[in-house]
Design an enzyme around this catalytic site. Structure first.
Site, PDB file in Angstrom:
ATOM      1  N   ARG A  69       1.830   6.136  19.257  1.00 11.67           N
ATOM      2  CA  ARG A  69       2.773   6.014  18.144  1.00 11.67           C
ATOM      3  C   ARG A  69       4.131   6.626  18.450  1.00 11.67           C
ATOM      4  O   ARG A  69       5.165   6.095  18.074  1.00 11.67           O
ATOM      5  CB  ARG A  69       2.244   6.787  16.928  1.00 11.67           C
ATOM      6  CG  ARG A  69       1.388   6.016  16.088  1.00 11.67           C
ATOM      7  CD  ARG A  69       0.499   6.939  15.294  1.00 11.67           C
ATOM      8  NE  ARG A  69      -0.499   6.090  14.755  1.00 11.67           N
ATOM      9  CZ  ARG A  69      -0.359   5.421  13.629  1.00 11.67           C
ATOM     10  NH1 ARG A  69       0.696   5.564  12.887  1.00 11.67           N
ATOM     11  NH2 ARG A  69      -1.289   4.610  13.227  1.00 11.67           N
ATOM     12  N   TYR A 101      -9.072   2.609  22.977  1.00 12.12           N
ATOM     13  CA  TYR A 101      -8.202   1.745  23.790  1.00 12.12           C
ATOM     14  C   TYR A 101      -7.224   2.606  24.594  1.00 12.12           C
ATOM     15  O   TYR A 101      -6.928   3.739  24.214  1.00 12.12           O
ATOM     16  CB  TYR A 101      -7.456   0.717  22.920  1.00 12.12           C
ATOM     17  CG  TYR A 101      -6.727   1.266  21.716  1.00 12.12           C
ATOM     18  CD1 TYR A 101      -5.458   1.821  21.817  1.00 12.12           C
ATOM     19  CD2 TYR A 101      -7.314   1.216  20.462  1.00 12.12           C
ATOM     20  CE1 TYR A 101      -4.790   2.296  20.703  1.00 12.12           C
ATOM     21  CE2 TYR A 101      -6.653   1.691  19.340  1.00 12.12           C
ATOM     22  CZ  TYR A 101      -5.387   2.221  19.474  1.00 12.12           C
ATOM     23  OH  TYR A 101      -4.725   2.701  18.363  1.00 12.12           O
ATOM     24  N   ASP A 109       4.097   0.676   4.483  1.00  8.18           N
ATOM     25  CA  ASP A 109       3.065   1.319   3.657  1.00  8.18           C
ATOM     26  C   ASP A 109       3.536   1.588   2.225  1.00  8.18           C
ATOM     27  O   ASP A 109       2.713   1.729   1.318  1.00  8.18           O
ATOM     28  CB  ASP A 109       2.621   2.645   4.300  1.00  8.18           C
ATOM     29  CG  ASP A 109       1.563   2.419   5.381  1.00  8.18           C
ATOM     30  OD1 ASP A 109       1.330   1.243   5.745  1.00  8.18           O
ATOM     31  OD2 ASP A 109       0.986   3.411   5.868  1.00  8.18           O
ATOM     32  N   GLU A 138      15.663  10.503   6.362  1.00  3.31           N
ATOM     33  CA  GLU A 138      14.310  10.951   6.706  1.00  3.31           C
ATOM     34  C   GLU A 138      14.155  12.414   6.280  1.00  3.31           C
ATOM     35  O   GLU A 138      14.991  13.239   6.603  1.00  3.31           O
ATOM     36  CB  GLU A 138      14.062  10.774   8.212  1.00  3.31           C
ATOM     37  CG  GLU A 138      12.831  11.464   8.764  1.00  3.31           C
ATOM     38  CD  GLU A 138      11.519  11.052   8.077  1.00  3.31           C
ATOM     39  OE1 GLU A 138      11.301   9.847   7.874  1.00  3.31           O
ATOM     40  OE2 GLU A 138      10.738  11.965   7.733  1.00  3.31           O
TER      41      GLU A 138
HETATM   42  P1  FAD Z   1       5.144   5.985   7.449  1.00  2.00           P
HETATM   43  O1  FAD Z   1       4.743   5.943   8.873  1.00  2.00           O
HETATM   44  O2  FAD Z   1       4.296   6.771   6.513  1.00  2.00           O
HETATM   45  O3  FAD Z   1       6.644   6.509   7.395  1.00  2.00           O
HETATM   46  C1  FAD Z   1       7.235   6.922   6.188  1.00  2.00           C
HETATM   47  C2  FAD Z   1       8.374   7.866   6.521  1.00  2.00           C
HETATM   48  O4  FAD Z   1       9.061   8.187   5.318  1.00  2.00           O
HETATM   49  C3  FAD Z   1       7.900   9.190   7.128  1.00  2.00           C
HETATM   50  O5  FAD Z   1       8.671   9.478   8.276  1.00  2.00           O
HETATM   51  C4  FAD Z   1       8.127  10.197   6.014  1.00  2.00           C
HETATM   52  O6  FAD Z   1       8.423  11.496   6.501  1.00  2.00           O
HETATM   53  C5  FAD Z   1       9.317   9.574   5.295  1.00  2.00           C
HETATM   54  N1  FAD Z   1       9.450   9.970   3.881  1.00  2.00           N
HETATM   55  C6  FAD Z   1       8.484  10.014   2.939  1.00  2.00           C
HETATM   56  N2  FAD Z   1       8.988  10.419   1.761  1.00  2.00           N
HETATM   57  C7  FAD Z   1      10.321  10.632   1.962  1.00  2.00           C
HETATM   58  C8  FAD Z   1      11.385  11.065   1.126  1.00  2.00           C
HETATM   59  N3  FAD Z   1      11.202  11.368  -0.176  1.00  2.00           N
HETATM   60  N4  FAD Z   1      12.633  11.169   1.660  1.00  2.00           N
HETATM   61  C9  FAD Z   1      12.864  10.861   2.972  1.00  2.00           C
HETATM   62  N5  FAD Z   1      11.867  10.480   3.818  1.00  2.00           N
HETATM   63  C10 FAD Z   1      10.616  10.344   3.312  1.00  2.00           C
HETATM   64  N6  FAD Z   1      -1.229  -0.033  12.172  1.00  2.00           N
HETATM   65  C11 FAD Z   1      -1.171  -0.970  13.154  1.00  2.00           C
HETATM   66  O7  FAD Z   1      -0.287  -1.854  13.118  1.00  2.00           O
HETATM   67  N7  FAD Z   1      -2.071  -0.966  14.203  1.00  2.00           N
HETATM   68  C12 FAD Z   1      -3.034  -0.004  14.312  1.00  2.00           C
HETATM   69  O8  FAD Z   1      -3.807  -0.003  15.275  1.00  2.00           O
HETATM   70  C13 FAD Z   1      -3.132   0.993  13.290  1.00  2.00           C
HETATM   71  N8  FAD Z   1      -4.077   1.962  13.352  1.00  2.00           N
HETATM   72  C14 FAD Z   1      -4.155   2.893  12.356  1.00  2.00           C
HETATM   73  C15 FAD Z   1      -5.163   3.871  12.419  1.00  2.00           C
HETATM   74  C16 FAD Z   1      -5.255   4.835  11.416  1.00  2.00           C
HETATM   75  C17 FAD Z   1      -6.347   5.851  11.476  1.00  2.00           C
HETATM   76  C18 FAD Z   1      -4.312   4.835  10.342  1.00  2.00           C
HETATM   77  C19 FAD Z   1      -4.389   5.868   9.269  1.00  2.00           C
HETATM   78  C20 FAD Z   1      -3.317   3.870  10.277  1.00  2.00           C
HETATM   79  C21 FAD Z   1      -3.233   2.881  11.271  1.00  2.00           C
HETATM   80  N9  FAD Z   1      -2.243   1.881  11.230  1.00  2.00           N
HETATM   81  C22 FAD Z   1      -2.180   0.931  12.209  1.00  2.00           C
HETATM   82  C23 FAD Z   1      -1.311   1.799  10.084  1.00  2.00           C
HETATM   83  C24 FAD Z   1       0.071   2.356  10.411  1.00  2.00           C
HETATM   84  O9  FAD Z   1      -0.047   3.649  10.931  1.00  2.00           O
HETATM   85  C25 FAD Z   1       0.945   2.394   9.168  1.00  2.00           C
HETATM   86  O10 FAD Z   1       0.816   1.200   8.447  1.00  2.00           O
HETATM   87  C26 FAD Z   1       2.423   2.574   9.534  1.00  2.00           C
HETATM   88  O11 FAD Z   1       2.597   3.755  10.290  1.00  2.00           O
HETATM   89  C27 FAD Z   1       3.290   2.614   8.282  1.00  2.00           C
HETATM   90  O12 FAD Z   1       4.628   2.853   8.644  1.00  2.00           O
HETATM   91  P2  FAD Z   1       5.718   3.156   7.517  1.00  2.00           P
HETATM   92  O13 FAD Z   1       6.990   3.367   8.248  1.00  2.00           O
HETATM   93  O14 FAD Z   1       5.649   2.122   6.453  1.00  2.00           O
HETATM   94  O15 FAD Z   1       5.228   4.503   6.829  1.00  2.00           O
END
Ligand code: FAD
Length: 406
Positions: free
Chosen positions: A107, A215, A305, A34
């Site tokens: 979160r 919510y 994502d 991370e």
């Molecule tokens: P991220 O949370 O982006 O995590 C990626 C991680 O990788 C981060 O910690 C970052 O620091 C790290 N990283 C990046 N690049 C590097 C690198 N080069 N080296 C090392 N580490 C790195 N989802 C739901 O299920 N329900 C909801 O109600 C919901 N509401 C939302 C509301 C909003 C306004 C938004 C914007 C999103 C919402 N989402 C919701 C979507 C959800 O937040 C995301 O889909 C989810 O957090 C994605 O998780 P992730 O771990 O894939 O990515």
């Protein structure tokens, strides 16, 4: 006994930690890298459908989830301009219908829950302050280059979010696209709100060209409020450079939002005015992957994502990351039990996930259009919701059990 295989995970967000847990539970040695100095999520909420809560329960996180989440009994949809109720969905019926409740959670609480499950495990290492720089897959091993040193493993998972560097190297595709939508988020202690604004339900106020969702989180102590409006970030399109967007969070001006909501009904404007400080997100997404071979190639796979960033209008982005994690763990279990090669297992994981993720992305995009409708479409939407209500809001294809891919 065979030596455990090693999974390298780029990114320790909700997706990366969920994957670490799911794969360690299946006998893999996992190392998460991370870039941030701490595992942290900003102060905002997330909704988790029964499809997601079911998985957390299967990972023995049900008790911990109950301690920190809220479990609203109803989703209520209203017209933002008139304030008229349009439809409700009985969330209290979800456990009987889908085997798990509908949860709403902060979160940070969700990330902490996953972290507490992963951190004590001897088969999992968590490295903070370790930015991933790139990788090399020579077919037999994958070498991950991080700030500090390189490490090799049997597989690499890109769980590094919307601006994923692993994805960029793997697929060589362009940056995410701006959606032209902004999300204003706030968290309010319910005790500080006038009684009329407190809520134990999920409420969605629809359009024109905007919607607002609220919510409870933290067992109902706080109210999460998020307002989505169509518009550009501060500074216009120029303010939405990748660097600015990658930071995600922006100090913002409550006056902009109040102006955008000028045509809304009084209770909704009261709620917006009750927020002392908003945080602004500029929403970006990507079109769905075109084939399973884009979610995994060789010894490298994508999750969350990094693979399928979507508009948050189905509240399932984190949910799909957690579903990805569970499917990945299930696929990788076969490395030992059936002796199948890692690239084949990753390809199976991708095959199981990519179409569902694409469907959820497409549905989220469509929801945005419907939620923000104007003119006759808005009129038709409201009529349909009044007539069909629960039938439109309930989604057995999403919340019900998945059929494993053949
Ligand atoms: P991220 O949370 O982006 O995590 C990626 C991680 O990788 C981060 O910690 C970052 O620091 C790290 N990283 C990046 N690049 C590097 C690198 N080069 N080296 C090392 N580490 C790195 N989802 C739901 O299920 N329900 C909801 O109600 C919901 N509401 C939302 C509301 C909003 C306004 C938004 C914007 C999103 C919402 N989402 C919701 C979507 C959800 O937040 C995301 O889909 C989810 O957090 C994605 O998780 P992730 O771990 O894939 O990515």
């Amino acid at each position: 006994m065979a030596t455990p295989k090693q999974l390298l995970v780029a990114g320790g967000g909700i997706g990366g930690l969920a994957a670490a847990l799911a794969c360690a539970r299946q006998g893999w040695q996992v190392c998460v890298f991370e870039r941030a100095a701490a595992f942290s999520e900003v102060g905002a909420g997330v909704q988790l459908g029964p499809n997601v809560v079911r998985l957390l329960q299967a990972w023995n996180l049900g008790t911990a989830l109950r301690a920190v989440a809220a479990f609203p009994e109803r989703l209520r949809v209203r017209d933002a301009a008139s304030g008229q109720p349009l439809a409700t969905l009985d969330l209290a019926a979800m456990p009987a219908r889908y085997g798990a409740p509908y949860a709403t959670i902060h979160r940070a609480d969700l990330l902490a829950l996953l972290h507490q499950a992963v951190a004590p495990r001897a088969d999992t290492a968590l490295a903070l302050d370790r930015r991933v720089l790139g990788f090399e897959d020579d077919g037999r091993r994958v070498l991950l280059r991080t700030e500090g040193k390189a490490i090799d493993g049997d597989a690499l998972l890109g769980a590094d979010g919307l601006w994923s560097g692993v994805r960029t190297q793997l697929l060589a595709d362009g940056p995410p696209r701006l959606t032209g939508h902004l999300a204003y988020r706030a968290l309010l202690p319910q005790a500080t709100l006038p009684a009329a604004l407190r809520s134990a339900e999920v409420t969605a106020w629809l359009g024109p060209r905007l919607h607002l969702v609220s919510y409870p989180v933290r067992g109902g102590e706080a109210l999460n409020v998020v307002a989505f409006v169509q518009g550009l970030p501060p500074g216009g399109a120029r303010g939405a450079t990748p660097d600015a967007l990658a930071d995600w969070d922006h100090a913002t001006n409550a006056a902009d939002l109040q102006a955008a909501m000028a045509g809304c009904c009084t209770p909704l404007q009261d709620l917006v005015r009750a927020v002392p400080a908003w945080r602004l997100w500029v929403l970006a997404d990507r079109p769905p992957l075109r084939a399973a071979s884009e979610q995994a190639r060789g010894r490298v796979a994508l999750l969350g994502d990094a693979a399928h960033p979507m508009r948050p209008y189905l509240a399932q982005g984190a949910g799909m990351a957690i579903e990805d994690a569970e499917a990945l763990g299930r696929a990788l279990r076969q490395a030992d039990t059936a002796g199948i090669e890692v690239p084949t297992l990753l390809a199976r994981y991708a095959l199981e996930r990519w179409q569902r993720n694409a469907r959820v992305q497409a549905r989220a995009l469509r929801n945005g259009r419907i939620f923000h409708a104007t003119g006759p479409i808005r009129w038709g939407r409201n009529l349909s919701l009044r007539l069909l209500g629960e039938q439109l809001l309930d989604m057995p294809w999403l919340y019900g059990p998945q059929q494993p891919a053949r």
